[in-house]
Design an enzyme around this catalytic site. Structure first.
Site, mmCIF file in Angstrom:
data_model
loop_
_atom_site.group_PDB
_atom_site.id
_atom_site.type_symbol
_atom_site.label_atom_id
_atom_site.label_comp_id
_atom_site.label_asym_id
_atom_site.label_seq_id
_atom_site.Cartn_x
_atom_site.Cartn_y
_atom_site.Cartn_z
ATOM 1 N N VAL A 565 1.052 -1.446 0.047
ATOM 2 C CA VAL A 565 0.144 -0.234 0.018
ATOM 3 C C VAL A 565 0.519 0.989 0.286
ATOM 4 O O VAL A 565 0.069 2.236 -0.249
ATOM 5 C CB VAL A 565 -1.447 0.250 1.462
ATOM 6 C CG1 VAL A 565 -1.539 -0.938 1.423
ATOM 7 C CG2 VAL A 565 0.288 -0.222 1.924
ATOM 8 N N GLU A 568 0.727 3.204 -3.013
ATOM 9 C CA GLU A 568 -0.249 4.247 -3.243
ATOM 10 C C GLU A 568 -0.346 5.094 -2.787
ATOM 11 O O GLU A 568 -0.604 7.054 -3.074
ATOM 12 C CB GLU A 568 -1.976 3.418 -3.491
ATOM 13 C CG GLU A 568 -2.641 3.875 -3.259
ATOM 14 C CD GLU A 568 -4.319 3.261 -3.006
ATOM 15 O OE1 GLU A 568 -5.437 3.150 -2.887
ATOM 16 O OE2 GLU A 568 -3.615 1.650 -3.349
ATOM 17 N N GLU A 569 0.360 5.137 -1.862
ATOM 18 C CA GLU A 569 0.110 6.228 -0.697
ATOM 19 C C GLU A 569 1.012 7.411 -0.636
ATOM 20 O O GLU A 569 0.707 8.731 -1.041
ATOM 21 C CB GLU A 569 0.344 5.822 0.468
ATOM 22 C CG GLU A 569 0.333 7.024 1.920
ATOM 23 C CD GLU A 569 0.783 6.566 3.076
ATOM 24 O OE1 GLU A 569 0.068 7.284 4.102
ATOM 25 O OE2 GLU A 569 2.258 6.264 3.020
ATOM 26 N N ARG A 570 2.331 7.018 -1.563
ATOM 27 C CA ARG A 570 2.949 8.240 -1.832
ATOM 28 C C ARG A 570 2.937 8.365 -2.796
ATOM 29 O O ARG A 570 3.547 9.601 -3.469
ATOM 30 C CB ARG A 570 4.766 7.059 -1.906
ATOM 31 C CG ARG A 570 5.083 6.855 -0.672
ATOM 32 C CD ARG A 570 6.469 6.060 -0.451
ATOM 33 N NE ARG A 570 6.697 5.875 0.991
ATOM 34 C CZ ARG A 570 8.155 5.247 1.596
ATOM 35 N NH1 ARG A 570 7.944 4.638 0.717
ATOM 36 N NH2 ARG A 570 7.889 5.058 2.306
ATOM 37 N N ILE A 573 -0.074 11.316 -1.728
ATOM 38 C CA ILE A 573 0.689 12.291 -1.317
ATOM 39 C C ILE A 573 1.678 13.323 -2.506
ATOM 40 O O ILE A 573 1.269 14.345 -2.501
ATOM 41 C CB ILE A 573 2.027 11.808 -0.905
ATOM 42 C CG1 ILE A 573 1.121 10.756 1.039
ATOM 43 C CG2 ILE A 573 2.968 12.811 0.724
ATOM 44 C CD1 ILE A 573 1.825 10.725 1.851
#
Length: 737
Positions: A565, A568-570, A573
């Site tokens: 995950v 996806e988060e980075r 961001i």
């Protein structure tokens, strides 16, 4: 000791006798020969085709255009006038710094008829009465020859002239732009070769019982150089694959960025070669010399600055397409309908509340309810499980919409739920866990927080995690403390990372689902300098008893689950960061003090070009993520590079905009030029979603691992933007047809 060998273009190439020597020259001709071929096949071939009597294809023809037509391409200068009348034309003047002139038989040049007669393309012989030519000074560009010519009343047949009419003018500009893009591509490939050579060199070069590649400074330098190469590549791919309204302006933007970034990547590669980088016999030294010439090749710094400074400061990739819509988000009839709907959602249900959230401690639960009703939390969840069944590209569109009309704290609170909590539950949750936690989460009825960071350490999770979960007859006993947990003060439940096997390292970590209303869970709000709309908390677990079914995913595999995950988060961001930077540029550009300063406008335009390149790279990374499901090492590398590049660029731009804006940057937040929220938020970008230093470490590990795996194959394969599996499937289908 180095032994010369024959390279494919006849120049000597070195072959190392030990792992301490520099790597061999990449196969292929020198950059100068490739540039000459690109100009001949592009610019010269297109323009000679306009003549009534074009020269044969085998003829050696060079080209000289005025600055107004070429925007300084190749650094060529042309000042030739055409006198007389049909049947009796003569050409007088000079052309300087003309590529290929010493070995050419003819020159295709741009001439002007006195008295406002317009511009004419003229084909002239380079031998005969009135023609005096000479060879220019040696060029740093390996294999390229330049020259100058002076013309004194040289006769010109009518068949060797053509008037540059409106239709021809557009063709001329397109030919120049296409050639500029092709040259920028060659320079980008040179940089890719140089960085690939540096990677191979530091992997093999011994140092103090290890390798040069073991040094953190070296690894971080490789990451920065790789990011520069891949951004240039993505920027080029975007312009080449889309029908830009003005190819001329788009090519200038790309050229300006390549002229800035590619030589820096080559310089880093040269530096990492140590003393070998300064030996003329080494390919890397010649590559550095070639790269120095990039700016002059693509137009010259003054010319690129002038042309770039005239380009307008525009909105981000998603803004223009959805600015005037009120379409609903759900149901999403198409990706464009979804993206239009999220703009309306942000403007109607989010943006009006931002001042209150910033002033009074953070978002309210009504935000999650509104976003949940729209279905955005389930943007990547299959429709059969209550989601929208779309891709990360659509999630990024939502983040961009929030970044345009809200602040970083809002997107932070929402991203944790959309791009971390939901994917973890969706992929690893049991049916009962999905019923209890995921489905209400998608509707906005529950708020989630992901508790990972600890007071004793942030990014080094394996070594820093002290929170323990001990198995008992009834389930688990959780003890420890977490900090900097987004949404913690308003969360209904937590996804907690805890150590379940002390001696198993990364294989001893497990995720747990923990309701916040348990008496053994204490949450304390933290006041932060930035991200004021986002609630941040510190959590203590004291003898917290959990049932066996509180485990999320498999016991001991939390780090593997997290690794899936994090990209996806980075990427999400990064989208928020770049939108913050673009919004800062737009707000600064409208200030009277900035509009009246040519230097300030030029600085803003330069940042816009770098932003465009970063956005192109981010979009390519998101496309690849959607194409292969986000599980590949290339996707992880893309995400890490995007995060570090976006953080640094956004901080540079926001702080630079504040410098240009002066006191206006610190005005009340309701004022058009205020940058206060961005200035408060931008500092945390270096540590949010993993510190930039740690992310560079993981990116370097991926780069070096790829270099080992791909040894003996095309070294650029790992550096230039990879094809998405979607594109590969499309190409495969076309080949079968």
């Amino acid at each position: 000791m180095l032994t010369p060998t024959a390279a494919s273009d006849g120049t000597p190439a070195e072959r190392p006798h030990s792992s301490g020597s520099a790597r061999p020259q990449p196969a292929g001709r020198g950059l100068g020969a490739q540039v000459a071929e690109a100009v001949a096949e592009g610019l010269t071939a297109v323009l000679t085709g306009l003549l009534p009597d074009p020269p044969p294809k085998a003829a050696r023809t060079c080209t000289a255009l005025q600055h107004a037509s070429s925007d300084g391409l190749l650094g060529t200068r042309c000042d030739i006038s055409l006198r007389g009348q049909p049947g009796g034309w003569t050409a007088t003047g000079r052309a300087e710094h003309v590529l290929g002139l010493p070995g050419a038989d003819r020159i295709l040049c741009e001439a002007v008829r006195p008295g406002g007669g317009g511009t004419v393309l003229v084909l002239l012989p380079l031998r005969g009465p009135g023609v005096a030519r000479g060879e220019g000074k040696p060029s740093p560009l390996t294999g390229a020859r330049w020259g100058c010519v002076r013309l004194d009343s040289v006769p010109v047949p009518d068949a060797h002239t053509v008037q540059v009419r409106p239709g021809h003018e557009q063709l001329l500009h397109d030919a120049v732009a296409g050639t500029r893009l092709r040259l920028a591509r060659l320079v980008t490939e040179l940089a890719a070769d140089a960085v690939a050579a540096a990677i191979g060199y530091v992997v093999e070069r011994p140092l103090a019982g290890g390798r040069v590649a073991d040094r953190q400074a070296v690894r971080h330098a490789l990451v920065e150089a790789t990011a520069q190469v891949r951004m240039c590549d993505a920027h080029l791919n975007r312009v080449e694959s889309r029908a830009a309204p003005s190819l001329r302006d788009a090519a200038l933007r790309v050229a300006a960025h390549v002229a800035f970034a590619a030589p820096r990547a080559v310089e880093t590669a040269c530096q990492l070669h140590g003393g070998y980088g300064f030996l003329e016999e080494q390919w890397i030294a010649r590559a550095y010399r070639d790269s120095v010439y990039t700016c002059a090749l693509l137009g010259g710094q003054d010319q690129l600055d002038r042309a770039t400074g005239l380009l307008p400061i525009t909105a981000g990739p998603e803004a223009a397409a959805v600015r005037r819509t009120t379409a609903p988000v759900r149901p999403p009839d198409s990706a464009s309908a979804f993206r239009a709907g999220v703009r309306a959602l942000v403007r109607q249900d989010i943006a009006p509340h931002v001042p209150d959230w910033e002033a009074n401690g953070g978002v309210t639960r009504q935000l999650f309810a509104a976003v949940g009703r729209a279905g955005v939390f389930g943007v990547r969840v299959p429709a059969r499980e209550g989601g929208l069944g779309l891709g990360l590209a659509d999630g990024v569109a939502f983040i961009r919409a929030v970044g345009r009309d809200a602040v970083g704290g809002v997107s932070t609170s929402l991203s944790v739920q959309t791009h971390v909590a939901v994917p973890l539950l969706q992929e690893h949750g049991t049916q009962e866990q999905k019923r209890r936690w995921l489905h209400p989460l998608l509707k906005g009825d529950l708020v989630a927080a992901v508790a990972i960071t600890e007071p004793g350490g942030g990014s080094d999770l394996v070594n820093a995690t002290a929170t323990r979960a001990v198995a008992t007859d009834e389930g688990w006993l959780l003890d420890g403390e977490k900090t900097f947990v987004t949404n913690a003060p308003i969360a209904d439940f937590l996804i907690v990372l805890a150590r379940t096997e002390p001696r198993a390292g990364a294989l001893g970590m497990t995720f747990f689902l923990v309701p916040t209303d348990l008496p053994e869970v204490r949450v304390r709000r933290l006041e932060t300098v930035g991200l004021r709309s986002s609630h941040t908390g510190r959590i203590r677990f004291t003898g917290c008893r959990l049932p066996a079914e509180a485990v999320l995913g498999r016991t001991g595999l939390a780090m593997a689950h997290l690794a899936r995950v994090l990209p996806e988060e980075r990427l999400a961001i990064s989208a928020g960061m770049l939108e913050c930077a673009r919004r800062s540029v737009e707000r600064t550009a409208v200030l009277p003090t900035v509009r009246s300063s040519a230097a300030a406008r030029g600085e803003l335009s330069g940042w816009t070009v770098r932003l465009e390149a970063a956005e192109a790279f981010l979009d390519a990374a998101v496309e690849r993520f959607d194409g292969d499901g986000g599980g590949g090492g290339g996707v992880r590398l893309d995400a890490d590079l995007a995060k570090t590049v976006s953080a640094r660029l956004t901080q540079l731009i926001v702080n630079g905009c504040a410098r240009l804006a002066g006191p206006d940057a610190f005005a009340d937040e309701s004022e058009p030029g205020s940058l206060l929220p961005a200035l408060r938020d931008v500092r945390v970008l270096s540590v949010f979603g993993g510190s930039c230093e740690t992310v560079r470490d993981t990116a370097a590990a991926e780069i070096l691992r790829g270099a080992v795996v791909r040894r003996g194959r095309d070294p650029r394969h790992h550096l230039l933007a990879p094809r998405t599996s979607t594109a590969l499937r499309r190409d495969d289908a076309q080949s079968r047809r």
